[in-house]
Design a protein around this motif. Sequence first.
Motif, PDB file in Angstrom:
ATOM      1  N   TRP A 318     -18.529 -27.606  -0.404  1.00  0.00           N
ATOM      2  CA  TRP A 318     -17.095 -27.368  -0.126  1.00  0.00           C
ATOM      3  C   TRP A 318     -16.303 -27.236  -1.429  1.00  0.00           C
ATOM      4  O   TRP A 318     -15.497 -26.325  -1.597  1.00  0.00           O
ATOM      5  CB  TRP A 318     -16.539 -28.518   0.731  1.00  0.00           C
ATOM      6  CG  TRP A 318     -15.054 -28.464   0.871  1.00  0.00           C
ATOM      7  CD1 TRP A 318     -14.334 -27.669   1.708  1.00  0.00           C
ATOM      8  CD2 TRP A 318     -14.080 -29.223   0.111  1.00  0.00           C
ATOM      9  NE1 TRP A 318     -12.981 -27.883   1.530  1.00  0.00           N
ATOM     10  CE2 TRP A 318     -12.808 -28.825   0.557  1.00  0.00           C
ATOM     11  CE3 TRP A 318     -14.179 -30.193  -0.896  1.00  0.00           C
ATOM     12  CZ2 TRP A 318     -11.633 -29.379   0.027  1.00  0.00           C
ATOM     13  CZ3 TRP A 318     -13.003 -30.734  -1.417  1.00  0.00           C
ATOM     14  CH2 TRP A 318     -11.754 -30.329  -0.960  1.00  0.00           C
ATOM     15  N   PHE A 319     -16.540 -28.145  -2.354  1.00  0.00           N
ATOM     16  CA  PHE A 319     -15.787 -28.165  -3.615  1.00  0.00           C
ATOM     17  C   PHE A 319     -15.993 -26.856  -4.367  1.00  0.00           C
ATOM     18  O   PHE A 319     -15.048 -26.225  -4.839  1.00  0.00           O
ATOM     19  CB  PHE A 319     -16.237 -29.364  -4.459  1.00  0.00           C
ATOM     20  CG  PHE A 319     -15.264 -29.757  -5.524  1.00  0.00           C
ATOM     21  CD1 PHE A 319     -14.236 -30.639  -5.256  1.00  0.00           C
ATOM     22  CD2 PHE A 319     -15.375 -29.242  -6.810  1.00  0.00           C
ATOM     23  CE1 PHE A 319     -13.321 -31.006  -6.247  1.00  0.00           C
ATOM     24  CE2 PHE A 319     -14.467 -29.595  -7.801  1.00  0.00           C
ATOM     25  CZ  PHE A 319     -13.443 -30.482  -7.519  1.00  0.00           C
ATOM     26  N   GLN A 320     -17.245 -26.429  -4.446  1.00  0.00           N
ATOM     27  CA  GLN A 320     -17.532 -25.174  -5.171  1.00  0.00           C
ATOM     28  C   GLN A 320     -16.887 -23.985  -4.462  1.00  0.00           C
ATOM     29  O   GLN A 320     -16.276 -23.116  -5.099  1.00  0.00           O
ATOM     30  CB  GLN A 320     -19.041 -24.961  -5.298  1.00  0.00           C
ATOM     31  CG  GLN A 320     -19.352 -23.691  -6.089  1.00  0.00           C
ATOM     32  CD  GLN A 320     -20.829 -23.371  -6.225  1.00  0.00           C
ATOM     33  OE1 GLN A 320     -21.671 -24.091  -5.676  1.00  0.00           O
ATOM     34  NE2 GLN A 320     -21.143 -22.326  -6.934  1.00  0.00           N
ATOM     35  N   GLU A 321     -17.020 -23.945  -3.125  1.00  0.00           N
ATOM     36  CA  GLU A 321     -16.482 -22.785  -2.407  1.00  0.00           C
ATOM     37  C   GLU A 321     -14.968 -22.668  -2.546  1.00  0.00           C
ATOM     38  O   GLU A 321     -14.419 -21.581  -2.655  1.00  0.00           O
ATOM     39  CB  GLU A 321     -16.886 -22.857  -0.923  1.00  0.00           C
ATOM     40  CG  GLU A 321     -18.347 -22.400  -0.765  1.00  0.00           C
ATOM     41  CD  GLU A 321     -18.852 -22.465   0.645  1.00  0.00           C
ATOM     42  OE1 GLU A 321     -18.142 -23.027   1.503  1.00  0.00           O
ATOM     43  OE2 GLU A 321     -19.976 -21.958   0.868  1.00  0.00           O
ATOM     44  N   GLU A 322     -14.286 -23.806  -2.545  1.00  0.00           N
ATOM     45  CA  GLU A 322     -12.828 -23.778  -2.716  1.00  0.00           C
ATOM     46  C   GLU A 322     -12.457 -23.179  -4.077  1.00  0.00           C
ATOM     47  O   GLU A 322     -11.506 -22.408  -4.184  1.00  0.00           O
ATOM     48  CB  GLU A 322     -12.251 -25.196  -2.605  1.00  0.00           C
ATOM     49  CG  GLU A 322     -12.200 -25.738  -1.195  1.00  0.00           C
ATOM     50  CD  GLU A 322     -11.317 -24.904  -0.279  1.00  0.00           C
ATOM     51  OE1 GLU A 322     -10.167 -24.619  -0.649  1.00  0.00           O
ATOM     52  OE2 GLU A 322     -11.802 -24.508   0.810  1.00  0.00           O
ATOM     53  N   LEU A 323     -13.196 -23.526  -5.115  1.00  0.00           N
ATOM     54  CA  LEU A 323     -12.906 -22.988  -6.443  1.00  0.00           C
ATOM     55  C   LEU A 323     -13.242 -21.503  -6.514  1.00  0.00           C
ATOM     56  O   LEU A 323     -12.512 -20.709  -7.119  1.00  0.00           O
ATOM     57  CB  LEU A 323     -13.665 -23.773  -7.520  1.00  0.00           C
ATOM     58  CG  LEU A 323     -13.133 -25.204  -7.748  1.00  0.00           C
ATOM     59  CD1 LEU A 323     -14.114 -26.027  -8.579  1.00  0.00           C
ATOM     60  CD2 LEU A 323     -11.765 -25.178  -8.443  1.00  0.00           C
ATOM     61  N   LEU A 324     -14.345 -21.118  -5.877  1.00  0.00           N
ATOM     62  CA  LEU A 324     -14.704 -19.692  -5.849  1.00  0.00           C
ATOM     63  C   LEU A 324     -13.620 -18.891  -5.124  1.00  0.00           C
ATOM     64  O   LEU A 324     -13.212 -17.823  -5.584  1.00  0.00           O
ATOM     65  CB  LEU A 324     -16.060 -19.495  -5.150  1.00  0.00           C
ATOM     66  CG  LEU A 324     -17.301 -19.969  -5.930  1.00  0.00           C
ATOM     67  CD1 LEU A 324     -18.542 -19.953  -5.045  1.00  0.00           C
ATOM     68  CD2 LEU A 324     -17.532 -19.108  -7.176  1.00  0.00           C
ATOM     69  N   LYS A 325     -13.126 -19.442  -4.020  1.00  0.00           N
ATOM     70  CA  LYS A 325     -12.067 -18.760  -3.255  1.00  0.00           C
ATOM     71  C   LYS A 325     -10.837 -18.534  -4.110  1.00  0.00           C
ATOM     72  O   LYS A 325     -10.099 -17.579  -3.928  1.00  0.00           O
ATOM     73  CB  LYS A 325     -11.664 -19.640  -2.066  1.00  0.00           C
ATOM     74  CG  LYS A 325     -12.401 -19.317  -0.776  1.00  0.00           C
ATOM     75  CD  LYS A 325     -11.732 -20.052   0.370  1.00  0.00           C
ATOM     76  CE  LYS A 325     -12.767 -20.812   1.173  1.00  0.00           C
ATOM     77  NZ  LYS A 325     -12.204 -21.861   2.005  1.00  0.00           N
ATOM     78  N   ARG A 326     -10.599 -19.432  -5.041  1.00  0.00           N
ATOM     79  CA  ARG A 326      -9.416 -19.301  -5.896  1.00  0.00           C
ATOM     80  C   ARG A 326      -9.660 -18.403  -7.114  1.00  0.00           C
ATOM     81  O   ARG A 326      -8.844 -18.333  -8.020  1.00  0.00           O
ATOM     82  CB  ARG A 326      -8.952 -20.671  -6.353  1.00  0.00           C
ATOM     83  CG  ARG A 326      -8.422 -21.468  -5.180  1.00  0.00           C
ATOM     84  CD  ARG A 326      -7.953 -22.819  -5.583  1.00  0.00           C
ATOM     85  NE  ARG A 326      -7.616 -23.592  -4.410  1.00  0.00           N
ATOM     86  CZ  ARG A 326      -6.625 -24.461  -4.338  1.00  0.00           C
ATOM     87  NH1 ARG A 326      -5.861 -24.641  -5.382  1.00  0.00           N
ATOM     88  NH2 ARG A 326      -6.397 -25.135  -3.240  1.00  0.00           N
ATOM     89  N   GLY A 327     -10.841 -17.800  -7.162  1.00  0.00           N
ATOM     90  CA  GLY A 327     -11.116 -16.811  -8.202  1.00  0.00           C
ATOM     91  C   GLY A 327     -11.784 -17.340  -9.451  1.00  0.00           C
ATOM     92  O   GLY A 327     -11.877 -16.639 -10.461  1.00  0.00           O
ATOM     93  N   PHE A 328     -12.247 -18.585  -9.407  1.00  0.00           N
ATOM     94  CA  PHE A 328     -12.943 -19.115 -10.589  1.00  0.00           C
ATOM     95  C   PHE A 328     -14.410 -18.691 -10.600  1.00  0.00           C
ATOM     96  O   PHE A 328     -15.020 -18.519  -9.546  1.00  0.00           O
ATOM     97  CB  PHE A 328     -12.919 -20.651 -10.584  1.00  0.00           C
ATOM     98  CG  PHE A 328     -11.617 -21.228 -11.042  1.00  0.00           C
ATOM     99  CD1 PHE A 328     -11.258 -21.190 -12.378  1.00  0.00           C
ATOM    100  CD2 PHE A 328     -10.739 -21.805 -10.126  1.00  0.00           C
ATOM    101  CE1 PHE A 328     -10.046 -21.716 -12.803  1.00  0.00           C
ATOM    102  CE2 PHE A 328      -9.529 -22.326 -10.551  1.00  0.00           C
ATOM    103  CZ  PHE A 328      -9.180 -22.286 -11.889  1.00  0.00           C
ATOM    104  N   VAL A 329     -14.955 -18.517 -11.816  1.00  0.00           N
ATOM    105  CA  VAL A 329     -16.409 -18.454 -11.958  1.00  0.00           C
ATOM    106  C   VAL A 329     -16.860 -19.908 -11.884  1.00  0.00           C
ATOM    107  O   VAL A 329     -16.406 -20.746 -12.675  1.00  0.00           O
ATOM    108  CB  VAL A 329     -16.811 -17.831 -13.314  1.00  0.00           C
ATOM    109  CG1 VAL A 329     -18.315 -17.885 -13.497  1.00  0.00           C
ATOM    110  CG2 VAL A 329     -16.296 -16.416 -13.423  1.00  0.00           C
ATOM    111  N   CYS A 330     -17.716 -20.218 -10.926  1.00  0.00           N
ATOM    112  CA  CYS A 330     -18.040 -21.628 -10.696  1.00  0.00           C
ATOM    113  C   CYS A 330     -19.480 -21.773 -10.226  1.00  0.00           C
ATOM    114  O   CYS A 330     -19.910 -21.075  -9.302  1.00  0.00           O
ATOM    115  CB  CYS A 330     -17.071 -22.176  -9.650  1.00  0.00           C
ATOM    116  SG  CYS A 330     -17.370 -23.880  -9.239  1.00  0.00           S
ATOM    117  N   THR A 331     -20.230 -22.622 -10.883  1.00  0.00           N
ATOM    118  CA  THR A 331     -21.623 -22.849 -10.496  1.00  0.00           C
ATOM    119  C   THR A 331     -21.825 -24.346 -10.243  1.00  0.00           C
ATOM    120  O   THR A 331     -21.038 -25.168 -10.712  1.00  0.00           O
ATOM    121  CB  THR A 331     -22.581 -22.430 -11.630  1.00  0.00           C
ATOM    122  OG1 THR A 331     -22.146 -23.066 -12.834  1.00  0.00           O
ATOM    123  CG2 THR A 331     -22.607 -20.930 -11.856  1.00  0.00           C
ATOM    124  N   THR A 332     -22.870 -24.653  -9.507  1.00  0.00           N
ATOM    125  CA  THR A 332     -23.252 -26.061  -9.360  1.00  0.00           C
ATOM    126  C   THR A 332     -24.601 -26.225 -10.026  1.00  0.00           C
ATOM    127  O   THR A 332     -25.536 -25.477  -9.741  1.00  0.00           O
ATOM    128  CB  THR A 332     -23.354 -26.455  -7.874  1.00  0.00           C
ATOM    129  OG1 THR A 332     -22.048 -26.329  -7.303  1.00  0.00           O
ATOM    130  CG2 THR A 332     -23.815 -27.898  -7.715  1.00  0.00           C
TER     131      THR A 332
END
Length: 371
Positions: A318-332
């Motif tokens: 959930w945490f990663q997907e929320e950041l991706l939705k906001r346009g961040f490059v984000c990996t776990t």
Amino acid sequence: MSINIKLEKPSLYALSLNELRDYLSSQGLAKFAADQVYQWMYKIQERDLSKWSNISKKIREDFENNFDLSLPTVIWNGLSKDGTRKFLVKMRDGQTVETVAIPAKDRLTLCISSQVGCAIGCTFCHTGTMGLKRNLLADEIVGQFMAVSHWLKDNTEDGTRLSNIVFMGQGEPLHNYDNVRSATIIFMEDKGLGLSQRKITLSTSGLVPQIEKMWDFPPVNIAISLHAAHNDIRTELMPINKAYDLERLFNAIKKVPLKAYRRITYEYILIADLNDRQEDIDGLTDLLEKSKSKINIIPYNDFPDSKFKRPSNSKIIWFQEELLKRGFVCTTRTTKGQDILAACGQLKSEYDKLNLWDQSKSKAFEMQFPQ
Ligand code: SF4
């Protein structure tokens, strides 16, 4: 208390190519031989000087008389189920550090230590519980890489070679700025290991005065251990935030020359019920510039007696997907080496286990943060 050690003889592994050329020249020896010496040391990785066939006897004798040619010793290693291998490496004064080889599809990354212990004292970190014993010298930092390279050469059949470096082992690399800088110059030397700027990542907890002088550091990838978007939580996790809060940190980060690395990576240890909430996502959105940032979520790794908990897998997603939705490059980050305590924040020298360390004789160095 000194956090540096003194050597009887300098190590050959402490010299950059230019320094080696200057040394040879100062001794009236052939300066051009420095390139060939670097090849033997770092490309061919031959430790027996008698096999350095194109190097004159005079130079080899000079090295034997005037330099310490030894490397740190691998005294223990442990293999994780996922292929991560942790090495316990002993320095010439008996101090040990851990270094971890982490395999991925197309690379083998060595997570290197920059200090024996660490003064920063992050509350989620096993290394932080040790305090700082001393800085590693440049040759000891290079030496970890070379000691593991030789171990791989001797113990693997396919000639596996290390391809990447992350300064994410024990210690705060920028607290040992000069030695880490010198070692990085050696790692990047084309005539030697030739690691490109994209293959080296330096991770810092946020030592503002050192970040501000990074204009003279070789251009490598930068990672900042952020771990919280609010000062109160960051201070709870990282006491350094009391000295250099988020505002000071981000003012300093703006001055980092983004050469090779177009984005700064922000490491974010995700801890259950502490920094995994909606308001933390909002805080990160306010704090970070999307075009220049990459967020790397590191689900918290438990260690014995740790006071924090790892979030559930659904919370991590959930945490990663929320950041991706906001346009961040984000990996776990996939957790590696957890079964041998080699995962992030779990490194601590295994002195107790090996009975090599009398804790009563050591006093941890306490860090004073210059303003
Ligand atoms: S996380 Fe890094 S900076 Fe913080 S205590 Fe551990 S080794 Fe030191």
